[in-house]
Design a protein around this motif. Sequence first.
Motif, PDB file in Angstrom:
ATOM      1  N   ARG A  71       0.834  -1.212   0.000  1.00  0.00           N
ATOM      2  CA  ARG A  71       0.000   0.000   0.000  1.00  0.00           C
ATOM      3  C   ARG A  71       0.870   1.264   0.000  1.00  0.00           C
ATOM      4  O   ARG A  71       0.596   2.227  -0.733  1.00  0.00           O
ATOM      5  N   THR A  72       1.909   1.258   0.809  1.00  0.00           N
ATOM      6  CA  THR A  72       2.775   2.434   0.932  1.00  0.00           C
ATOM      7  C   THR A  72       3.476   2.750  -0.383  1.00  0.00           C
ATOM      8  O   THR A  72       3.554   3.917  -0.801  1.00  0.00           O
ATOM      9  N   LEU A  73       3.986   1.708  -1.057  1.00  0.00           N
ATOM     10  CA  LEU A  73       4.689   1.955  -2.311  1.00  0.00           C
ATOM     11  C   LEU A  73       3.732   2.476  -3.381  1.00  0.00           C
ATOM     12  O   LEU A  73       4.079   3.385  -4.144  1.00  0.00           O
ATOM     13  N   VAL A  74       2.535   1.939  -3.426  1.00  0.00           N
ATOM     14  CA  VAL A  74       1.546   2.430  -4.398  1.00  0.00           C
ATOM     15  C   VAL A  74       1.172   3.880  -4.098  1.00  0.00           C
ATOM     16  O   VAL A  74       1.086   4.711  -5.015  1.00  0.00           O
ATOM     17  N   ASN A  75       0.974   4.200  -2.844  1.00  0.00           N
ATOM     18  CA  ASN A  75       0.658   5.588  -2.507  1.00  0.00           C
ATOM     19  C   ASN A  75       1.807   6.524  -2.868  1.00  0.00           C
ATOM     20  O   ASN A  75       1.583   7.670  -3.269  1.00  0.00           O
ATOM     21  N   GLY A  76       3.034   6.034  -2.753  1.00  0.00           N
ATOM     22  CA  GLY A  76       4.189   6.849  -3.111  1.00  0.00           C
ATOM     23  C   GLY A  76       4.205   7.209  -4.586  1.00  0.00           C
ATOM     24  O   GLY A  76       4.451   8.367  -4.959  1.00  0.00           O
ATOM     25  N   VAL A  77       3.923   6.239  -5.454  1.00  0.00           N
ATOM     26  CA  VAL A  77       3.932   6.554  -6.889  1.00  0.00           C
ATOM     27  C   VAL A  77       2.676   7.329  -7.277  1.00  0.00           C
ATOM     28  O   VAL A  77       2.723   8.174  -8.185  1.00  0.00           O
ATOM     29  N   ALA A  78       1.564   7.074  -6.595  1.00  0.00           N
ATOM     30  CA  ALA A  78       0.349   7.854  -6.865  1.00  0.00           C
ATOM     31  C   ALA A  78       0.570   9.326  -6.538  1.00  0.00           C
ATOM     32  O   ALA A  78       0.104  10.220  -7.269  1.00  0.00           O
ATOM     33  N   TYR A  79       1.296   9.582  -5.471  1.00  0.00           N
ATOM     34  CA  TYR A  79       1.608  10.965  -5.075  1.00  0.00           C
ATOM     35  C   TYR A  79       2.401  11.676  -6.168  1.00  0.00           C
ATOM     36  O   TYR A  79       2.278  12.903  -6.348  1.00  0.00           O
ATOM     37  N   ARG A  80       3.172  10.906  -6.917  1.00  0.00           N
ATOM     38  CA  ARG A  80       3.970  11.488  -8.012  1.00  0.00           C
ATOM     39  C   ARG A  80       3.222  11.439  -9.348  1.00  0.00           C
ATOM     40  O   ARG A  80       3.822  11.552 -10.406  1.00  0.00           O
ATOM     41  N   GLY A  81       1.907  11.252  -9.295  1.00  0.00           N
ATOM     42  CA  GLY A  81       1.083  11.385 -10.487  1.00  0.00           C
ATOM     43  C   GLY A  81       0.858  10.124 -11.282  1.00  0.00           C
ATOM     44  O   GLY A  81       0.321  10.182 -12.392  1.00  0.00           O
ATOM     45  N   THR A  94      -0.789  -8.011  -2.924  1.00  0.00           N
ATOM     46  CA  THR A  94      -2.206  -7.897  -2.561  1.00  0.00           C
ATOM     47  C   THR A  94      -2.507  -6.514  -2.003  1.00  0.00           C
ATOM     48  O   THR A  94      -3.475  -5.858  -2.419  1.00  0.00           O
ATOM     49  N   GLY A  95      -1.685  -6.055  -1.071  1.00  0.00           N
ATOM     50  CA  GLY A  95      -1.894  -4.726  -0.499  1.00  0.00           C
ATOM     51  C   GLY A  95      -1.766  -3.630  -1.531  1.00  0.00           C
ATOM     52  O   GLY A  95      -2.551  -2.667  -1.546  1.00  0.00           O
ATOM     53  N   GLY A  96      -0.786  -3.779  -2.427  1.00  0.00           N
ATOM     54  CA  GLY A  96      -0.599  -2.772  -3.467  1.00  0.00           C
ATOM     55  C   GLY A  96      -1.783  -2.691  -4.411  1.00  0.00           C
ATOM     56  O   GLY A  96      -2.228  -1.598  -4.789  1.00  0.00           O
ATOM     57  N   MET A  97      -2.312  -3.829  -4.791  1.00  0.00           N
ATOM     58  CA  MET A  97      -3.475  -3.837  -5.691  1.00  0.00           C
ATOM     59  C   MET A  97      -4.692  -3.217  -5.024  1.00  0.00           C
ATOM     60  O   MET A  97      -5.432  -2.435  -5.648  1.00  0.00           O
ATOM     61  N   LEU A  98      -4.910  -3.569  -3.778  1.00  0.00           N
ATOM     62  CA  LEU A  98      -6.043  -2.986  -3.052  1.00  0.00           C
ATOM     63  C   LEU A  98      -5.918  -1.467  -2.976  1.00  0.00           C
ATOM     64  O   LEU A  98      -6.889  -0.730  -3.201  1.00  0.00           O
ATOM     65  N   GLN A  99      -4.715  -0.985  -2.678  1.00  0.00           N
ATOM     66  CA  GLN A  99      -4.519   0.462  -2.574  1.00  0.00           C
ATOM     67  C   GLN A  99      -4.683   1.139  -3.922  1.00  0.00           C
ATOM     68  O   GLN A  99      -5.262   2.233  -4.012  1.00  0.00           O
ATOM     69  N   ALA A 100      -4.185   0.505  -4.982  1.00  0.00           N
ATOM     70  CA  ALA A 100      -4.324   1.093  -6.317  1.00  0.00           C
ATOM     71  C   ALA A 100      -5.796   1.265  -6.679  1.00  0.00           C
ATOM     72  O   ALA A 100      -6.204   2.307  -7.215  1.00  0.00           O
TER      73      ALA A 100
END
Length: 343
Positions: free
Chosen positions: A150-160, A240-246
Motif C-alpha cells: 500500500r505504501t509503495l503504491v501511494n508513493g507513486v500515486a503521489y507522483r502522479g 495484494t496490499g498494493g493492488m487494493l490500494q491502487a
Amino acid sequence: MAIPPVERSLTGAIRQKIDQKTKPTGSLGRLEDIATQIALIQQTLTPALSNPHILVFAGDHGLVAEGISAYPPEVTYQMVQNFMAGGAAINVFCKQNGLNLLICDVGVNGTFAENTQTFVKFKIRPGTRNMRFEPAMTRDECEAALDAGRTLVNGVAYRGCTIVGFGEMGIGNTSAASLLMHRLTGLPLDQCVGAGTGLDEAGVAHKTAILQEVATRYAGLTDLIDLLSAMGGLEIAALTGGMLQAAENGMVILVDGFISTAALLVAHALEPAILDYCIFCHQSDEAGHRRMLEYLNARPLLTLGMRLGEGSGAALAFPIIDSAVQMLIEMASFGQAGISQKG
C-alpha cells in the motif's frame, strides 16, 4: 475503506465518442473495450496514463527447503541484484516501453546496497518460514507486507502515477500461489500446481505431495489474512496490499501472470469490486493460470507462452493499452475529418 465499483454512467458518452471515430463501428475490437474501461475508471472522456510504473516485490520462501523448486533459494537475491543492475527482462521491457520500474525487497534473504533510483527496502524478515511445519508468516508480518504494498503504491500515486503494474521475484512462490489458488477457487490442488521454474514430471509430483500436506495442515483456516499468513509469501502479500490500494486510489491495475493473479485472488476475496480496475495482461504458461483467469471471468490481452514473472507480461501489454487510450484521445471523428458515415 471498501473499494467502490466503477461508476458507469459515462458509458454511453464514451461509446458514442468511440463510435464517431473514423472507423467502422467496433472495428478496433478489444482496444475499444480497454479505452472504455480506463475512461470509466478515471471518469473522463479524456483519460491519461500518467507516470506509469511497474512495481516488483521480492521475497524468499522457507518451503524451498522441501525441494519444491528447480532453482536454489539464493537465485532470489541474485535476480534482485540483476534487476538493480538493469540486466533482467523486466528492465529491458520497461525501458523499451516507457515504464518506470521500482524493485521492493519485502523479504529477501540477503542485504542490498542502497539504490534509491530503482530499489526500495521494506524488508519484514529474510524470507518466510517453512509452511510445511509452521505458518509462513505471523499475522503481524503479513499485515506489514500488505502495508508495504500500500505504501509503495501511494508513493507513486503521489507522483502522479495513474496506471501501475505488479511483478514479483521469489524462488518457490509458485507453490504459495498454487495453495492460495486451491483454497480460494475450490479447484483440486493438482489442477493448481505446475512446473514453476522448470521441474520435471517427478519434481511436479513431489511438489504436489508437499503442497497437499501443507493444504491439509491449514484446511481449518477461514479468515483470509490468516490464510495468506499461513500459505502465502511476503511478496504475494505486498502485491495484494498494493493492488487494493491502487483500486482505492482509482488507478488502473495491470495484472501480470500466475503469482500476481494469485495475489489478486486474495484481493478479490477481500474486495470483489477490485476487478473493475484490472486489465489482465497475459495468460501465463504456468499450469493453473488459465483456470485462475476463468475463475475471475478475465480475458487476457496476450498469450505468448511466457512464465517468467517479474511483471514482464504487464510491461509488454502496456503499449497496447496506451494505444487504446491514444485512440480515444487523438483519433479524429467523422465530423472532424469530413468523412461520410455509413448510411
